[in-house]
Scaffold this motif. Structure first.
Motif, PDB file in Angstrom:
ATOM      1  N   LEU A  30       0.818  -1.213   0.000  1.00  0.00           N
ATOM      2  CA  LEU A  30       0.000   0.000   0.000  1.00  0.00           C
ATOM      3  C   LEU A  30       0.852   1.262   0.000  1.00  0.00           C
ATOM      4  O   LEU A  30       0.379   2.334  -0.423  1.00  0.00           O
ATOM      5  N   LEU A  31       2.089   1.166   0.482  1.00  0.00           N
ATOM      6  CA  LEU A  31       2.975   2.332   0.424  1.00  0.00           C
ATOM      7  C   LEU A  31       3.158   2.800  -1.012  1.00  0.00           C
ATOM      8  O   LEU A  31       3.181   3.996  -1.295  1.00  0.00           O
ATOM      9  N   ALA A  32       3.275   1.840  -1.930  1.00  0.00           N
ATOM     10  CA  ALA A  32       3.426   2.190  -3.346  1.00  0.00           C
ATOM     11  C   ALA A  32       2.108   2.632  -3.953  1.00  0.00           C
ATOM     12  O   ALA A  32       2.078   3.520  -4.822  1.00  0.00           O
ATOM     13  N   VAL A  33       1.002   2.043  -3.502  1.00  0.00           N
ATOM     14  CA  VAL A  33      -0.310   2.413  -4.030  1.00  0.00           C
ATOM     15  C   VAL A  33      -0.625   3.877  -3.725  1.00  0.00           C
ATOM     16  O   VAL A  33      -1.306   4.556  -4.516  1.00  0.00           O
ATOM     17  N   GLU A  34      -0.117   4.384  -2.598  1.00  0.00           N
ATOM     18  CA  GLU A  34      -0.385   5.767  -2.205  1.00  0.00           C
ATOM     19  C   GLU A  34       0.359   6.789  -3.057  1.00  0.00           C
ATOM     20  O   GLU A  34       0.044   7.980  -3.017  1.00  0.00           O
ATOM     21  N   LEU A  35       1.334   6.351  -3.831  1.00  0.00           N
ATOM     22  CA  LEU A  35       2.098   7.289  -4.666  1.00  0.00           C
ATOM     23  C   LEU A  35       1.232   7.811  -5.821  1.00  0.00           C
ATOM     24  O   LEU A  35       0.471   7.058  -6.427  1.00  0.00           O
ATOM     25  N   ASP A  36       1.374   9.112  -6.118  1.00  0.00           N
ATOM     26  CA  ASP A  36       0.628   9.715  -7.224  1.00  0.00           C
ATOM     27  C   ASP A  36       1.140   9.203  -8.568  1.00  0.00           C
ATOM     28  O   ASP A  36       2.336   8.946  -8.734  1.00  0.00           O
ATOM     29  N   ARG A  37       0.205   9.041  -9.508  1.00  0.00           N
ATOM     30  CA  ARG A  37       0.554   8.630 -10.869  1.00  0.00           C
ATOM     31  C   ARG A  37       0.481   9.837 -11.796  1.00  0.00           C
ATOM     32  O   ARG A  37      -0.384  10.700 -11.641  1.00  0.00           O
ATOM     33  N   PRO A  38       1.379   9.911 -12.778  1.00  0.00           N
ATOM     34  CA  PRO A  38       1.315  11.033 -13.725  1.00  0.00           C
ATOM     35  C   PRO A  38       0.098  10.905 -14.635  1.00  0.00           C
ATOM     36  O   PRO A  38      -0.304   9.797 -15.006  1.00  0.00           O
ATOM     37  N   ASP A  39      -0.512  12.042 -14.962  1.00  0.00           N
ATOM     38  CA  ASP A  39      -1.649  12.033 -15.881  1.00  0.00           C
ATOM     39  C   ASP A  39      -1.155  12.150 -17.328  1.00  0.00           C
ATOM     40  O   ASP A  39       0.060  12.157 -17.586  1.00  0.00           O
ATOM     41  N   GLU A  40      -2.079  12.239 -18.249  1.00  0.00           N
ATOM     42  CA  GLU A  40      -1.713  12.265 -19.671  1.00  0.00           C
ATOM     43  C   GLU A  40      -0.847  13.471 -20.017  1.00  0.00           C
ATOM     44  O   GLU A  40       0.088  13.378 -20.815  1.00  0.00           O
ATOM     45  N   GLN A  41      -1.171  14.614 -19.418  1.00  0.00           N
ATOM     46  CA  GLN A  41      -0.396  15.817 -19.714  1.00  0.00           C
ATOM     47  C   GLN A  41       1.041  15.679 -19.219  1.00  0.00           C
ATOM     48  O   GLN A  41       1.980  16.126 -19.880  1.00  0.00           O
ATOM     49  N   GLU A  42       1.206  15.051 -18.068  1.00  0.00           N
ATOM     50  CA  GLU A  42       2.549  14.879 -17.509  1.00  0.00           C
ATOM     51  C   GLU A  42       3.338  13.791 -18.239  1.00  0.00           C
ATOM     52  O   GLU A  42       4.570  13.728 -18.115  1.00  0.00           O
ATOM     53  N   LEU A  43       2.644  12.949 -18.973  1.00  0.00           N
ATOM     54  CA  LEU A  43       3.306  11.910 -19.762  1.00  0.00           C
ATOM     55  C   LEU A  43       3.544  12.346 -21.202  1.00  0.00           C
ATOM     56  O   LEU A  43       4.103  11.577 -22.005  1.00  0.00           O
ATOM     57  N   ALA A  44       3.158  13.546 -21.531  1.00  0.00           N
ATOM     58  CA  ALA A  44       3.225  14.012 -22.925  1.00  0.00           C
ATOM     59  C   ALA A  44       4.657  14.181 -23.412  1.00  0.00           C
ATOM     60  O   ALA A  44       4.935  14.048 -24.605  1.00  0.00           O
ATOM     61  N   SER A  45       5.580  14.499 -22.497  1.00  0.00           N
ATOM     62  CA  SER A  45       6.969  14.702 -22.907  1.00  0.00           C
ATOM     63  C   SER A  45       7.894  14.298 -21.768  1.00  0.00           C
ATOM     64  O   SER A  45       7.473  14.184 -20.606  1.00  0.00           O
ATOM     65  N   ALA A  46       9.159  14.098 -22.129  1.00  0.00           N
ATOM     66  CA  ALA A  46      10.138  13.731 -21.112  1.00  0.00           C
ATOM     67  C   ALA A  46      10.316  14.862 -20.098  1.00  0.00           C
ATOM     68  O   ALA A  46      10.496  14.612 -18.898  1.00  0.00           O
ATOM     69  N   ARG A  47      10.248  16.103 -20.579  1.00  0.00           N
ATOM     70  CA  ARG A  47      10.404  17.238 -19.677  1.00  0.00           C
ATOM     71  C   ARG A  47       9.259  17.307 -18.675  1.00  0.00           C
ATOM     72  O   ARG A  47       9.482  17.541 -17.480  1.00  0.00           O
ATOM     73  N   ALA A  48       8.029  17.088 -19.158  1.00  0.00           N
ATOM     74  CA  ALA A  48       6.865  17.131 -18.266  1.00  0.00           C
ATOM     75  C   ALA A  48       6.934  16.011 -17.240  1.00  0.00           C
ATOM     76  O   ALA A  48       6.636  16.218 -16.046  1.00  0.00           O
ATOM     77  N   LEU A  49       7.336  14.820 -17.680  1.00  0.00           N
ATOM     78  CA  LEU A  49       7.447  13.698 -16.752  1.00  0.00           C
ATOM     79  C   LEU A  49       8.570  13.939 -15.742  1.00  0.00           C
ATOM     80  O   LEU A  49       8.432  13.633 -14.554  1.00  0.00           O
ATOM     81  N   GLY A  50       9.671  14.525 -16.238  1.00  0.00           N
ATOM     82  CA  GLY A  50      10.773  14.832 -15.329  1.00  0.00           C
ATOM     83  C   GLY A  50      10.363  15.817 -14.255  1.00  0.00           C
ATOM     84  O   GLY A  50      10.726  15.673 -13.083  1.00  0.00           O
ATOM     85  N   SER A  51       9.593  16.840 -14.653  1.00  0.00           N
ATOM     86  CA  SER A  51       9.111  17.823 -13.678  1.00  0.00           C
ATOM     87  C   SER A  51       8.196  17.167 -12.641  1.00  0.00           C
ATOM     88  O   SER A  51       8.257  17.487 -11.446  1.00  0.00           O
ATOM     89  N   PHE A  52       7.351  16.241 -13.115  1.00  0.00           N
ATOM     90  CA  PHE A  52       6.460  15.523 -12.207  1.00  0.00           C
ATOM     91  C   PHE A  52       7.266  14.706 -11.188  1.00  0.00           C
ATOM     92  O   PHE A  52       6.968  14.726  -9.988  1.00  0.00           O
ATOM     93  N   LEU A  53       8.272  14.006 -11.667  1.00  0.00           N
ATOM     94  CA  LEU A  53       9.081  13.172 -10.775  1.00  0.00           C
ATOM     95  C   LEU A  53       9.816  14.014  -9.740  1.00  0.00           C
ATOM     96  O   LEU A  53       9.931  13.618  -8.580  1.00  0.00           O
ATOM     97  N   VAL A  54      10.305  15.171 -10.170  1.00  0.00           N
ATOM     98  CA  VAL A  54      10.990  16.065  -9.227  1.00  0.00           C
ATOM     99  C   VAL A  54      10.010  16.583  -8.181  1.00  0.00           C
ATOM    100  O   VAL A  54      10.329  16.657  -6.989  1.00  0.00           O
ATOM    101  N   ASP A  55       8.813  16.924  -8.611  1.00  0.00           N
ATOM    102  CA  ASP A  55       7.801  17.426  -7.681  1.00  0.00           C
ATOM    103  C   ASP A  55       7.400  16.365  -6.646  1.00  0.00           C
ATOM    104  O   ASP A  55       7.010  16.703  -5.525  1.00  0.00           O
ATOM    105  N   GLN A  56       7.497  15.095  -7.044  1.00  0.00           N
ATOM    106  CA  GLN A  56       7.080  14.002  -6.156  1.00  0.00           C
ATOM    107  C   GLN A  56       8.238  13.421  -5.345  1.00  0.00           C
ATOM    108  O   GLN A  56       8.088  12.375  -4.716  1.00  0.00           O
ATOM    109  N   ARG A  57       9.371  14.100  -5.303  1.00  0.00           N
ATOM    110  CA  ARG A  57      10.560  13.534  -4.657  1.00  0.00           C
ATOM    111  C   ARG A  57      10.338  13.238  -3.166  1.00  0.00           C
ATOM    112  O   ARG A  57      10.844  12.248  -2.637  1.00  0.00           O
TER     113      ARG A  57
END
Length: 219
Positions: A30-57
């Motif tokens: 459940l620790l992993a289930v609680e982690l946020d998943r990126p949405d379509e907009q955040e998966l649109a580019s490597a930069r957007a996904l990278g920003s999402f991952l940094v925000d979720q650090r």
């Protein structure tokens, strides 16, 4: 006729160990289930996904920390259960609050993942961990005092002292969260509280007999 003694119904060490393992496995998942998943907009580019991952650090840090802490508690409990050949009402009963706190830990983990510097979130996590390891300590104390373990009871008491020390460390870190930012860094040093703090508690609990005491046993 077999000489094997069957445990009283409801007091099988193996069943308790299996059930405990299942609760730990679910909580760690459940620790992993609680982690946020990126949405379509955040998966649109490597930069957007990278920003999402940094925000979720902070969430990833909280996940890794909680997983390691749960794993360490499970490992200690697993070793204890391997030495238990029978159960008691007290030993079994204390597993209820112990496992309740294990199952609850994903919630405060998600809270500190969302706001690692929030003192209330830090206190919630630290309080949950403190209560969990204190329940672990009580379980170890019971196993030592009632002779449930197949090994040396003194070893079980020493391990209980280590759990008490870790519990105290989390309590102090919960208080520190209201005084200093990033108090959660103290949790990374919690494993050190077990050998050093446990040794201190064991020393304080060891009775020191006065050599001039007339009631002291003579050689």
């Amino acid at each position: 006729m077999s000489g094997t003694v069957r445990p009283e119904p409801g007091f099988s060490p193996e069943r308790l160990a299996f059930f405990t393992d299942a609760i730990f496995a679910i909580a760690m998942t459940l620790l992993a289930v609680e982690l946020d998943r990126p949405d379509e907009q955040e998966l649109a580019s490597a930069r957007a996904l990278g920003s999402f991952l940094v925000d979720q650090r902070d969430s990833y840090l909280a996940f890794a920390l909680a997983f390691i802490l749960l794993w360490s508690v499970w490992r200690r409990h697993h070793k204890l259960m391997d030495r238990i050949d029978r159960l008691s009402n007290a030993f079994t009963g204390w597993h209820a609050p112990f496992l309740l706190l294990v199952a609850f830990l994903p919630f405060p983990t998600a809270a500190i993942g969302a706001s690692a510097t929030n003192p209330m979130a830090d206190t919630l996590f630290a309080g949950t961990m403190a209560a969990m390891v204190c329940c672990e300590a009580v379980i170890r104390e019971i196993s030592a005092r009632t002779g449930l373990t197949t090994g040396d009871p003194a070893e079980a008491r020493h391990q209980a002292d280590g759990s008490w020390a870790v519990g105290l460390w989390f309590i102090l870190s919960g208080v520190a969260a209201w005084l200093i930012p990033y108090a959660f860094v103290l949790w990374f040093f919690a494993p050190l509280a077990s050998p050093y703090g446990g040794a201190l508690i064991s020393r304080l609990r060891t009775p020191h007999r006065d050599p001039h005491d007339v009631n002291a046993p003579r050689p």
